[in-house]
Motif scaffolding. Structure first.
Motif, PDB file in Angstrom:
ATOM      1  N   LEU A  55       5.204  -8.690   2.215  1.00 48.62           N
ATOM      2  CA  LEU A  55       5.574  -7.520   1.404  1.00 48.62           C
ATOM      3  C   LEU A  55       5.310  -7.823  -0.066  1.00 48.62           C
ATOM      4  N   ARG A  56       4.508  -6.972  -0.693  1.00 46.06           N
ATOM      5  CA  ARG A  56       4.275  -7.112  -2.144  1.00 46.06           C
ATOM      6  C   ARG A  56       4.762  -5.835  -2.834  1.00 46.06           C
ATOM      7  N   LEU A  57       5.542  -5.997  -3.904  1.00 41.79           N
ATOM      8  CA  LEU A  57       6.002  -4.832  -4.680  1.00 41.79           C
ATOM      9  C   LEU A  57       5.120  -4.730  -5.913  1.00 41.79           C
ATOM     10  N   ILE A  58       4.501  -3.562  -6.095  1.00 41.42           N
ATOM     11  CA  ILE A  58       3.644  -3.354  -7.263  1.00 41.42           C
ATOM     12  C   ILE A  58       4.287  -2.312  -8.174  1.00 41.42           C
ATOM     13  N   PRO A  59       4.823  -2.734  -9.330  1.00 44.47           N
ATOM     14  CA  PRO A  59       5.462  -1.749 -10.234  1.00 44.47           C
ATOM     15  C   PRO A  59       4.379  -0.849 -10.835  1.00 44.47           C
ATOM     16  N   MET A  60       4.597   0.469 -10.786  1.00 40.80           N
ATOM     17  CA  MET A  60       3.576   1.407 -11.255  1.00 40.80           C
ATOM     18  C   MET A  60       3.961   2.008 -12.600  1.00 40.80           C
ATOM     19  N   PRO A  61       2.963   2.206 -13.484  1.00 37.42           N
ATOM     20  CA  PRO A  61       3.208   2.946 -14.729  1.00 37.42           C
ATOM     21  C   PRO A  61       3.313   4.434 -14.390  1.00 37.42           C
ATOM     22  N   PHE A  62       3.852   5.237 -15.307  1.00 34.69           N
ATOM     23  CA  PHE A  62       3.851   6.684 -15.098  1.00 34.69           C
ATOM     24  C   PHE A  62       2.423   7.161 -15.328  1.00 34.69           C
ATOM     25  N   ILE A  63       1.850   7.847 -14.343  1.00 40.63           N
ATOM     26  CA  ILE A  63       0.430   8.255 -14.470  1.00 40.63           C
ATOM     27  C   ILE A  63       0.342   9.776 -14.480  1.00 40.63           C
ATOM     28  N   PRO A  64      -0.749  10.378 -14.956  1.00 40.08           N
ATOM     29  CA  PRO A  64      -0.862  11.845 -14.996  1.00 40.08           C
ATOM     30  C   PRO A  64      -0.687  12.451 -13.598  1.00 40.08           C
ATOM     31  N   LEU A  91      -4.916  -4.515  -5.120  1.00 47.68           N
ATOM     32  CA  LEU A  91      -4.299  -4.284  -3.802  1.00 47.68           C
ATOM     33  C   LEU A  91      -5.148  -4.900  -2.691  1.00 47.68           C
ATOM     34  N   ARG A  92      -4.519  -5.216  -1.606  1.00 41.54           N
ATOM     35  CA  ARG A  92      -5.228  -5.776  -0.460  1.00 41.54           C
ATOM     36  C   ARG A  92      -6.048  -4.654   0.211  1.00 41.54           C
ATOM     37  N   PRO A  93      -7.186  -4.969   0.827  1.00 45.74           N
ATOM     38  CA  PRO A  93      -7.988  -3.938   1.491  1.00 45.74           C
ATOM     39  C   PRO A  93      -7.235  -3.358   2.691  1.00 45.74           C
ATOM     40  N   PRO A  94      -7.642  -2.123   3.107  1.00 44.10           N
ATOM     41  CA  PRO A  94      -6.943  -1.459   4.226  1.00 44.10           C
ATOM     42  C   PRO A  94      -6.853  -2.339   5.482  1.00 44.10           C
ATOM     43  N   SER A  95      -7.860  -3.197   5.664  1.00 40.62           N
ATOM     44  CA  SER A  95      -7.861  -4.044   6.885  1.00 40.62           C
ATOM     45  C   SER A  95      -6.774  -5.120   6.830  1.00 40.62           C
ATOM     46  N   GLU A  96      -6.248  -5.397   5.620  1.00 39.07           N
ATOM     47  CA  GLU A  96      -5.263  -6.491   5.498  1.00 39.07           C
ATOM     48  C   GLU A  96      -3.833  -6.009   5.275  1.00 39.07           C
ATOM     49  N   LYS A 109      -1.078  -2.301   4.626  1.00 39.17           N
ATOM     50  CA  LYS A 109      -0.844  -0.863   4.461  1.00 39.17           C
ATOM     51  C   LYS A 109      -0.332  -0.598   3.044  1.00 39.17           C
ATOM     52  N   LYS A 110      -0.662   0.581   2.523  1.00 41.51           N
ATOM     53  CA  LYS A 110      -0.191   0.958   1.176  1.00 41.51           C
ATOM     54  C   LYS A 110       0.926   1.993   1.323  1.00 41.51           C
ATOM     55  N   VAL A 111       2.064   1.728   0.695  1.00 40.51           N
ATOM     56  CA  VAL A 111       3.193   2.666   0.753  1.00 40.51           C
ATOM     57  C   VAL A 111       3.624   3.008  -0.668  1.00 40.51           C
ATOM     58  N   ALA A 165      11.846  -8.162   6.123  1.00 42.25           N
ATOM     59  CA  ALA A 165      12.209  -8.852   7.386  1.00 42.25           C
ATOM     60  C   ALA A 165      11.158  -8.613   8.471  1.00 42.25           C
ATOM     61  N   SER A 166      10.398  -7.525   8.323  1.00 43.04           N
ATOM     62  CA  SER A 166       9.415  -7.207   9.384  1.00 43.04           C
ATOM     63  C   SER A 166       8.201  -8.131   9.313  1.00 43.04           C
ATOM     64  N   ASN A 167       8.038  -8.820   8.177  1.00 43.84           N
ATOM     65  CA  ASN A 167       6.871  -9.725   8.004  1.00 43.84           C
ATOM     66  C   ASN A 167       5.549  -9.000   8.209  1.00 43.84           C
ATOM     67  N   LEU A 168       5.558  -7.696   7.863  1.00 42.53           N
ATOM     68  CA  LEU A 168       4.305  -6.924   7.977  1.00 42.53           C
ATOM     69  C   LEU A 168       3.652  -6.836   6.609  1.00 42.53           C
ATOM     70  N   PRO A 169       2.342  -6.917   6.532  1.00 39.06           N
ATOM     71  CA  PRO A 169       1.659  -6.876   5.222  1.00 39.06           C
ATOM     72  C   PRO A 169       1.679  -5.464   4.651  1.00 39.06           C
ATOM     73  N   ILE A 170       2.501  -5.258   3.621  1.00 40.94           N
ATOM     74  CA  ILE A 170       2.633  -3.932   2.986  1.00 40.94           C
ATOM     75  C   ILE A 170       2.540  -4.079   1.475  1.00 40.94           C
ATOM     76  N   ASP A 171       1.670  -3.281   0.857  1.00 45.59           N
ATOM     77  CA  ASP A 171       1.638  -3.178  -0.613  1.00 45.59           C
ATOM     78  C   ASP A 171       2.475  -1.964  -0.966  1.00 45.59           C
ATOM     79  N   ALA A 172       3.658  -2.195  -1.524  1.00 46.59           N
ATOM     80  CA  ALA A 172       4.586  -1.101  -1.866  1.00 46.59           C
ATOM     81  C   ALA A 172       4.423  -0.767  -3.349  1.00 46.59           C
TER      82      ALA A 172
END
Ligand code: TRH
Length: 380
Positions: A250-259, A187-192, A194-196, A215-222
């Motif tokens: 905008l980057r979409l990060i698919p997540m595994p099911f975690i505990p 993931l990108r650092p907090p300065s670069e 936001k994590k959603v 469309a917002s062109n905002l840097p978001i790691d989803a």
């Protein structure tokens, strides 16, 4: 003290998510140290579930091991009829979400005594749950044990919220759960950016949100969690990939099911959370971060009253700016209308968490349930 707890999985993960958290908290809440029971007897919790493998998924290996050492036993639902004997019968039976106890279990348990039966219901902020909380339902047959309704809630006179030890995550923390270690490093650092965290029921609302974020062109790691949201975001990406665009924002990060404990940590580590159902909805509030609740849709529309009742208490003490932004987000309005107020929404989320802490001062749901049980058992 001996507990039989029943969990019937309706769908999704919430039934098991809430039940597992309830068992964890009860196992951490000492019952036998009270003067009502011999201090030597260890508490024992039997969790009967129709999908026991889901518990292993939610608990994770470590979580499971820890609970087994706290006197928790996991049993398949169908094993109830041979589960009662002189050696083991329950002082308390906890039914969750009115899941209806196995009839042969109910008739058999009477041979060994009259356990206290408590039905822990779904969480709601609706006022009627306060008056219904703690009330007994009339026994179906003479000689039946009394069955009490226990309503979780947000206020001091409700059944409370499950709390327990909360993850502590801030800019200085170095701990990352093992199940997230690899992903977190990409993931990108907090300065670069936001994590959603996006853990919703997917479909049109999510597709629209992803379009608007893009469309917002905002840097978001989803971080996309759960099958529903993953399915929708895969379809969205297919569409996106067909129209080559600058996707560095905008980057979409698919997540595994975690505990479950790691998922709790994730909600605390993100800048904003889209949650659903009941358990992740509560955990997002304990995380003190802005959140949107994708409430579980009910065919009779009952979920609308439930959502409005919550928004009423959640926004009661909000500033006008905080209220406008939080309401716009909760109502899935245009992303660019409310995202700029993220800082204000965060201040409100922190204030709400403080209000929750205060309302739980006389104990979280597990402590209140323990006191309720000990009081009813004393009365006999
Ligand atoms: O999965 P849900 O939609 O469950 C819902 C609700 O319980 C709702 O009340 C009920 O009526 C319906 O099911 C049938 O959402 P919820 O309640 O947030 O439960 C998800 C659980 O899964 C929660 O405990 C968090 C946990 N979880 C993990 O442990 N790891 C993960 O990776 C994810 C995505 C979730």
């Amino acid at each position: 003290m001996r507990f039989d707890i029943f969990c019937h999985v309706v769908d999704n993960y919430g039934d098991i998510g809430v039940c597992w958290r309830l068992v964890k908290r009860l196992a951490q809440t000492h019952f036998t140290s009270s003067d009502h029971f011999t201090a030597l007897e260890k508490d024992h919790f039997r969790l009967f579930c129709d999908y026991p493998d889901l518990i292993e998924k939610i608990a994770g290996d470590e979580g499971l091991r820890e609970m087994l050492s706290h006197g928790v036993e996991i049993l398949p639902w169908h094993s109830t009829n041979q589960s009662l004997s002189d050696e083991f019968f329950p002082d308390v039976v906890i039914e969750t979400f009115s899941c209806t106890l196995p009839p042969d279990y109910l008739s058999k348990v009477k041979e060994f005594g009259k356990p206290l039966i408590i039905n822990v219901e779904y969480l709601s902020a609706e006022p009627w749950t306060i008056s219904a909380h703690g009330m007994p339902s009339p026994p179906i047959q003479l000689g039946d044990a009394l069955r009490y309704f226990y309503y979780p809630g947000f206020s001091k006179d409700s059944g409370g919220l499950l709390q327990g030890k909360l993850p502590s995550v801030d800019e200085h923390s170095t701990y990352i759960p093992r199940s997230l270690d690899q992903i977190w490093r990409t993931l990108r650092p907090p300065s670069e950016a936001k994590k959603v965290c996006i853990f919703t029921y997917g479909a049109e609302k999510l597709t629209q949100l992803l379009d608007q974020m893009q469309a917002s062109n905002l840097p978001i790691d989803a971080l996309i969690c759960g099958e529903n949201a993953l399915h929708t975001s895969h379809a969205w990406l297919e569409e996106e990939l067909s129209q080559p665009k600058n996707r560095q924002f905008l980057r979409l990060i698919p997540m595994p099911f975690i505990p479950q404990d790691d998922f709790d940590w994730l909600l605390h580590a993100c800048d904003m959370n889209f949650v659903r159902g009941e358990d992740s909805f509560v955990r997002a509030q304990w995380a003190g971060k802005p959140f949107v609740w994708d409430i579980y849709p009910q065919t009779d529309g009952a979920h609308i009253n439930k959502l409005n009742a919550f928004l009423e208490i959640y926004l009661k003490n909000a500033t006008p700016a905080g209220k406008n932004a939080a309401l716009a987000a909760m109502q899935w309005e245009e992303f660019s209308h409310w995202w700029p107020a993220l800082h204000t929404m965060t201040q409100h989320a922190i204030m709400w968490r403080q209000e929750l802490m205060k309302s739980q001062m006389n104990g979280d749901l597990a402590i209140r349930l323990r006191d309720f049980i000990l009081e009813k058992l004393k009365k006999g």
